[in-house]
Structure formats: structure tokens, C-alpha cells
Design a protein around this motif. Sequence first.
Motif, PDB file in Angstrom:
ATOM      1  N   GLN A  63      17.597 -56.970 -37.407  1.00  0.00           N
ATOM      2  CA  GLN A  63      17.660 -56.322 -36.095  1.00  0.00           C
ATOM      3  C   GLN A  63      18.750 -55.273 -36.052  1.00  0.00           C
ATOM      4  O   GLN A  63      18.578 -54.191 -35.495  1.00  0.00           O
ATOM      5  N   HIS A  64      19.902 -55.595 -36.619  1.00  0.00           N
ATOM      6  CA  HIS A  64      21.055 -54.706 -36.549  1.00  0.00           C
ATOM      7  C   HIS A  64      21.607 -54.518 -37.955  1.00  0.00           C
ATOM      8  O   HIS A  64      21.644 -55.450 -38.754  1.00  0.00           O
ATOM      9  N   ALA A  65      22.061 -53.302 -38.250  1.00  0.00           N
ATOM     10  CA  ALA A  65      22.673 -53.024 -39.547  1.00  0.00           C
ATOM     11  C   ALA A  65      23.871 -52.117 -39.326  1.00  0.00           C
ATOM     12  O   ALA A  65      23.867 -51.252 -38.466  1.00  0.00           O
ATOM     13  N   ARG A  84      27.137 -42.640 -39.625  1.00  0.00           N
ATOM     14  CA  ARG A  84      27.786 -42.695 -38.315  1.00  0.00           C
ATOM     15  C   ARG A  84      27.308 -41.608 -37.357  1.00  0.00           C
ATOM     16  O   ARG A  84      27.604 -41.659 -36.168  1.00  0.00           O
ATOM     17  N   THR A  85      26.582 -40.627 -37.861  1.00  0.00           N
ATOM     18  CA  THR A  85      26.049 -39.581 -36.983  1.00  0.00           C
ATOM     19  C   THR A  85      24.652 -39.920 -36.474  1.00  0.00           C
ATOM     20  O   THR A  85      24.080 -39.158 -35.692  1.00  0.00           O
ATOM     21  N   LEU A  86      24.094 -41.056 -36.885  1.00  0.00           N
ATOM     22  CA  LEU A  86      22.723 -41.405 -36.545  1.00  0.00           C
ATOM     23  C   LEU A  86      22.654 -42.198 -35.247  1.00  0.00           C
ATOM     24  O   LEU A  86      23.564 -42.965 -34.920  1.00  0.00           O
ATOM     25  N   SER A  87      21.558 -42.044 -34.548  1.00  0.00           N
ATOM     26  CA  SER A  87      21.291 -42.876 -33.379  1.00  0.00           C
ATOM     27  C   SER A  87      20.846 -44.270 -33.824  1.00  0.00           C
ATOM     28  O   SER A  87      20.555 -44.491 -35.010  1.00  0.00           O
ATOM     29  N   GLY A  88      20.771 -45.192 -32.868  1.00  0.00           N
ATOM     30  CA  GLY A  88      20.317 -46.536 -33.207  1.00  0.00           C
ATOM     31  C   GLY A  88      18.913 -46.537 -33.777  1.00  0.00           C
ATOM     32  O   GLY A  88      18.612 -47.256 -34.734  1.00  0.00           O
ATOM     33  N   GLY A  89      18.037 -45.720 -33.197  1.00  0.00           N
ATOM     34  CA  GLY A  89      16.673 -45.645 -33.703  1.00  0.00           C
ATOM     35  C   GLY A  89      16.600 -45.060 -35.092  1.00  0.00           C
ATOM     36  O   GLY A  89      15.809 -45.516 -35.933  1.00  0.00           O
ATOM     37  N   GLU A  90      17.421 -44.046 -35.366  1.00  0.00           N
ATOM     38  CA  GLU A  90      17.446 -43.451 -36.710  1.00  0.00           C
ATOM     39  C   GLU A  90      17.974 -44.460 -37.734  1.00  0.00           C
ATOM     40  O   GLU A  90      17.457 -44.547 -38.847  1.00  0.00           O
ATOM     41  N   ARG A 101      15.218 -46.763 -38.661  1.00  0.00           N
ATOM     42  CA  ARG A 101      14.264 -46.159 -39.594  1.00  0.00           C
ATOM     43  C   ARG A 101      14.839 -46.063 -41.000  1.00  0.00           C
ATOM     44  O   ARG A 101      14.111 -46.175 -41.984  1.00  0.00           O
ATOM     45  N   VAL A 102      16.147 -45.876 -41.119  1.00  0.00           N
ATOM     46  CA  VAL A 102      16.777 -45.893 -42.444  1.00  0.00           C
ATOM     47  C   VAL A 102      16.610 -47.270 -43.093  1.00  0.00           C
ATOM     48  O   VAL A 102      16.342 -47.386 -44.285  1.00  0.00           O
ATOM     49  N   GLN A 103      16.753 -48.321 -42.284  1.00  0.00           N
ATOM     50  CA  GLN A 103      16.533 -49.671 -42.813  1.00  0.00           C
ATOM     51  C   GLN A 103      15.109 -49.839 -43.339  1.00  0.00           C
ATOM     52  O   GLN A 103      14.897 -50.437 -44.403  1.00  0.00           O
ATOM     53  N   ILE A 104      14.154 -49.327 -42.577  1.00  0.00           N
ATOM     54  CA  ILE A 104      12.760 -49.411 -43.010  1.00  0.00           C
ATOM     55  C   ILE A 104      12.580 -48.636 -44.312  1.00  0.00           C
ATOM     56  O   ILE A 104      11.920 -49.102 -45.252  1.00  0.00           O
ATOM     57  N   ALA A 105      13.157 -47.444 -44.375  1.00  0.00           N
ATOM     58  CA  ALA A 105      13.031 -46.628 -45.581  1.00  0.00           C
ATOM     59  C   ALA A 105      13.653 -47.317 -46.784  1.00  0.00           C
ATOM     60  O   ALA A 105      13.100 -47.289 -47.895  1.00  0.00           O
ATOM     61  N   ARG A 106      14.814 -47.934 -46.592  1.00  0.00           N
ATOM     62  CA  ARG A 106      15.442 -48.669 -47.699  1.00  0.00           C
ATOM     63  C   ARG A 106      14.544 -49.791 -48.192  1.00  0.00           C
ATOM     64  O   ARG A 106      14.387 -50.001 -49.399  1.00  0.00           O
ATOM     65  N   ALA A 107      13.908 -50.499 -47.259  1.00  0.00           N
ATOM     66  CA  ALA A 107      12.995 -51.572 -47.646  1.00  0.00           C
ATOM     67  C   ALA A 107      11.788 -51.019 -48.401  1.00  0.00           C
ATOM     68  O   ALA A 107      11.341 -51.612 -49.393  1.00  0.00           O
ATOM     69  N   LEU A 108      11.251 -49.880 -47.969  1.00  0.00           N
ATOM     70  CA  LEU A 108      10.099 -49.293 -48.654  1.00  0.00           C
ATOM     71  C   LEU A 108      10.480 -48.815 -50.053  1.00  0.00           C
ATOM     72  O   LEU A 108       9.692 -48.939 -50.997  1.00  0.00           O
ATOM     73  N   ALA A 109      11.689 -48.262 -50.190  1.00  0.00           N
ATOM     74  CA  ALA A 109      12.148 -47.819 -51.511  1.00  0.00           C
ATOM     75  C   ALA A 109      12.268 -48.989 -52.478  1.00  0.00           C
ATOM     76  O   ALA A 109      12.155 -48.819 -53.696  1.00  0.00           O
ATOM     77  N   GLN A 110      12.471 -50.163 -51.947  1.00  0.00           N
ATOM     78  CA  GLN A 110      12.567 -51.373 -52.779  1.00  0.00           C
ATOM     79  C   GLN A 110      11.221 -51.724 -53.416  1.00  0.00           C
ATOM     80  O   GLN A 110      11.168 -52.460 -54.396  1.00  0.00           O
ATOM     81  N   GLU A 111      10.129 -51.214 -52.857  1.00  0.00           N
ATOM     82  CA  GLU A 111       8.770 -51.460 -53.337  1.00  0.00           C
ATOM     83  C   GLU A 111       8.469 -52.957 -53.445  1.00  0.00           C
ATOM     84  O   GLU A 111       8.050 -53.459 -54.489  1.00  0.00           O
ATOM     85  N   LEU A 138      13.782 -48.167 -31.047  1.00  0.00           N
ATOM     86  CA  LEU A 138      12.960 -46.982 -31.242  1.00  0.00           C
ATOM     87  C   LEU A 138      12.314 -46.528 -29.938  1.00  0.00           C
ATOM     88  O   LEU A 138      11.968 -47.349 -29.079  1.00  0.00           O
ATOM     89  N   ASP A 139      12.138 -45.209 -29.799  1.00  0.00           N
ATOM     90  CA  ASP A 139      11.378 -44.712 -28.668  1.00  0.00           C
ATOM     91  C   ASP A 139       9.896 -45.005 -28.895  1.00  0.00           C
ATOM     92  O   ASP A 139       9.489 -45.473 -29.956  1.00  0.00           O
ATOM     93  N   ILE A 140       9.078 -44.736 -27.874  1.00  0.00           N
ATOM     94  CA  ILE A 140       7.678 -45.152 -27.923  1.00  0.00           C
ATOM     95  C   ILE A 140       6.945 -44.521 -29.100  1.00  0.00           C
ATOM     96  O   ILE A 140       6.183 -45.195 -29.810  1.00  0.00           O
TER      97      ILE A 140
END
Length: 270
Positions: A94-96, A148-154, A157-167, A180-182
Amino acid sequence: MTGTPPLTDDGTGLRADRVSRTAGGALVLDGVTLAPRPGTLTGLLGPNGSGKSTLLRLLAGVLAPDTGVVTLDGDPLGSVPRRTLARRLAVVEQHADTQVDLTVADAVRLGRIPHHRAWSPATAADEEAVRSALARTDLADRAHRTWRTLSGGERQRVQIARALAQEPRELLLDEPTNHLDIQHQLDLMTLISGLRLTCVMALHDLNLAAMHCDHLVVLCEGRVVTAGPVRDVLTEQLVAEVYGVHTAITHPAPDGRPHIRFLGAAPRER
């Protein structure tokens, strides 16, 4: 309502069999069985405190069950080598946060750690996996931004991207749409439902679950209330009993997926 589904016979994939867990003297999970079908998205639903996050941590091997067992391809999770588990299974919390102000690209590169030895240089395959993950999560133009310049939603999405890079072959997600917004909620759910990975996702939004999940497991007070296909699980009676809310549920989509309209509070019968 149906009870906890039995495990399938082939023993493959990630499974929990009658797991229980206590915390601070309270029973958080009570005899829960979960056998997600390979290549499908299973949604974990339930009120706050129902045990969703604890179940995900058991599936990830972060916590051990007090009773019961979690297995990967039939082997108890505790016996699976850590590197093997890290290659197979990715987790999105949930939080990173991080004490190091990484760039977006470097944070996503962390997903490649299980695929090579310590201090070994990144390969072309590593960089391609990172580029693909950034593109799929709409972060390519933010690759050089710092955390530190990213919003909570961004950050989510970085967490999701890291997980996808893990394959991974199995992906566990704890409320990934919270910040995330709608538009990005819908984009993320479309992305995850199209991955053809074995995904287990805790969700609060019943309509998002109805739109995108293949199967649902509903928890309440640490127990499975019902589990099965989305249309069978999401009923007006279920929502009233588990969430204490009156609803009107229709099935307007061609595939029969339910749409939930919330009408107001209802007394819980449980």
C-alpha cells in the motif's frame, strides 16, 4: 453463500491451505484457503480489519501462518530458496518509501536484482525489462525524476513498474489503486487484468473488482464468507451482510459483470 473452495489437485502455483494467524492475542485469519487459478486475477474483498493484508503477507512469505501452510508448486514457502521466490513472486504494498532519493528508473531497476548476482552489471535484458515496465505504467517521461518529487499516485505506479520489471509469475497487490486518480485506476486495472499472471489483489472498490477480477474471495473477521466467480459473489445480500450497505446491483455489461449502486447504510446481520 459458498464456503472456502478446496485446493485443486495439481498442487502448482501459490496456495494457502487453512491458514490462521494471530496478532496481539487476536485471531486475524481463521482457517483461510486460497487457490488462485494460474493466469487469473483474484480480488480479495472485505471491510477494514478483515484480514486481507495479513493474508497477502502470508502469501508473500513475509509472515508465517500459525497453523496451515502456504505452498509454491507444492513446496512449503519456507523451504523455497529466497532467490527462487524473489524471481517468481512480486509484491506491491500500500505504501512505499525510501531513505535514498532514487530516480524513477533506478527504483524500477530494483526489480531486476533477483535475476543477477550482487554487483554484476545490468544486462541488455535488464534494461529492456525496465524500459518496458516504465512504458506500460506511463512513466517513461518521468524516468529521471527523483522519488521525493513524485506524487503519491506516481510513487504507486513506480511500485507497479518495479514489480513488472521483476517479470514474476505471481503478483500480489495490496490496495494498489488507493492513491491513483480515476483514469490511472482504470489504466492500472486494465494493465493488471491483461498481464496473464497469477494475481491476487486486495481491493476496497467493489465496482473496480467487478469490472476487472476473474474471481473474488470475500473476507470478514478473518474468515472466508464466500468465494467464486464475480457474478456469483457480488450480490445485494452479500454487500448488506458484509459491508452493512444497501445496494442495487444490475448486470448491464454484455459479459454479465455486475454494476453496484450504493443506496445507504443497512444493519449487518453477521
